[in-house]
Write an enzyme that holds these catalytic residues in place. Structure first.
Site, short mmCIF file in Angstrom:
data_model
loop_
_atom_site.label_atom_id
_atom_site.label_comp_id
_atom_site.label_asym_id
_atom_site.label_seq_id
_atom_site.Cartn_x
_atom_site.Cartn_y
_atom_site.Cartn_z
N ARG A 101 0.91 -1.21 -0.24
CA ARG A 101 0.23 0.00 -0.08
C ARG A 101 1.05 1.32 0.04
O ARG A 101 1.98 1.24 0.71
CB ARG A 101 -0.82 -0.01 1.17
CG ARG A 101 -2.08 -1.10 1.23
CD ARG A 101 -2.93 -0.90 0.38
NE ARG A 101 -3.83 -1.98 0.39
CZ ARG A 101 -4.15 -2.78 -0.68
NH1 ARG A 101 -3.27 -2.79 -1.74
NH2 ARG A 101 -5.04 -3.77 -0.73
N GLU A 130 -2.56 8.64 -4.04
CA GLU A 130 -3.03 7.73 -5.18
C GLU A 130 -4.33 8.01 -5.71
O GLU A 130 -5.11 8.11 -4.82
CB GLU A 130 -2.91 6.25 -4.76
CG GLU A 130 -2.97 5.10 -5.92
CD GLU A 130 -2.61 3.73 -5.39
OE1 GLU A 130 -1.73 3.08 -5.98
OE2 GLU A 130 -3.29 3.23 -4.59
N HIS A 149 -1.76 0.21 -10.20
CA HIS A 149 -1.78 -0.97 -9.30
C HIS A 149 -2.65 -2.22 -10.13
O HIS A 149 -3.41 -2.38 -10.12
CB HIS A 149 -2.70 -0.61 -7.99
CG HIS A 149 -2.74 -1.54 -7.12
ND1 HIS A 149 -1.48 -1.95 -6.21
CD2 HIS A 149 -3.71 -2.44 -6.64
CE1 HIS A 149 -1.77 -2.74 -5.27
NE2 HIS A 149 -3.14 -2.91 -5.40
#
Length: 177
Positions: A101, A130, A149
């Site tokens: 993360r 993000e 991602h």
């Protein structure tokens, strides 16, 4: 960088690959690293058993690792795990890979370390913030690779995810757990 060294990489054999978080994904990464002849160091909250992976304290992993791969959930304990203090303990100037993360790394501290060379490089599947703005300093560093991602972006994985979602919907409407 001159033309002669443009396409040169580095040998992996015998170097230390540190993995922080040895759950299912971390263990799978360890198997692959071992296949390249890397010496794998692991840090996890609980004791684990995996051939050829040496469980070490976090401080030792920081000190010895040429590469550090992050595979931890985002918790109060892991938020900011890679920060200025941690980076100062990294004697090998590692490449940091974050597939966990974004907030596991203090972004400003990583930017500074990449600029100074105390971290040799970063490969980020996640960032903080993000999504990251194209104007962000991380996006302009030669020693930083950022990808969306997309660890699950395979036909097989996406098909399985769709199947599981459909099965869950069917169970819900049939009053099944």
């Amino acid at each position: 960088m001159g033309a002669k060294s443009l396409f040169l990489g580095e040998e992996l054999q015998g170097k230390y690959f540190g993995i922080i978080g040895l759950g299912k994904i971390g263990k799978a990464v360890a198997k692959r690293a071992l296949g390249f002849g890397l010496k794998v160091l692991g840090y996890a909250r609980s004791k684990f058993e995996q051939d050829d992976v040496q469980q070490v304290p976090l401080e030792e992993l920081y000190e010895k690792s040429h590469y550090i791969s992050l595979h931890v959930p985002l918790t109060p304990e892991t938020k900011g795990l890679i920060n200025k203090e941690a980076i100062q303990k990294m004697k090998q100037k590692p490449v940091i890979v974050n597939m966990a993360r974004g907030p596991v790394i203090v972004t400003d501290d990583l930017v500074q370390a990449l600029k100074e060379g105390s971290v040799r490089g970063a490969a980020l599947d996640v960032t903080d913030p993000e999504p990251i703005a194209p104007s962000h300093p991380l996006c302009h560093l030669q020693n930083c690779l950022i990808v969306p991602h997309i660890g699950s972006a395979t036909v097989e994985c996406r098909t399985l995810l769709a199947q599981k979602a459909a099965e869950n919907l069917m169970r819900y409407f049939n009053d099944q757990p």
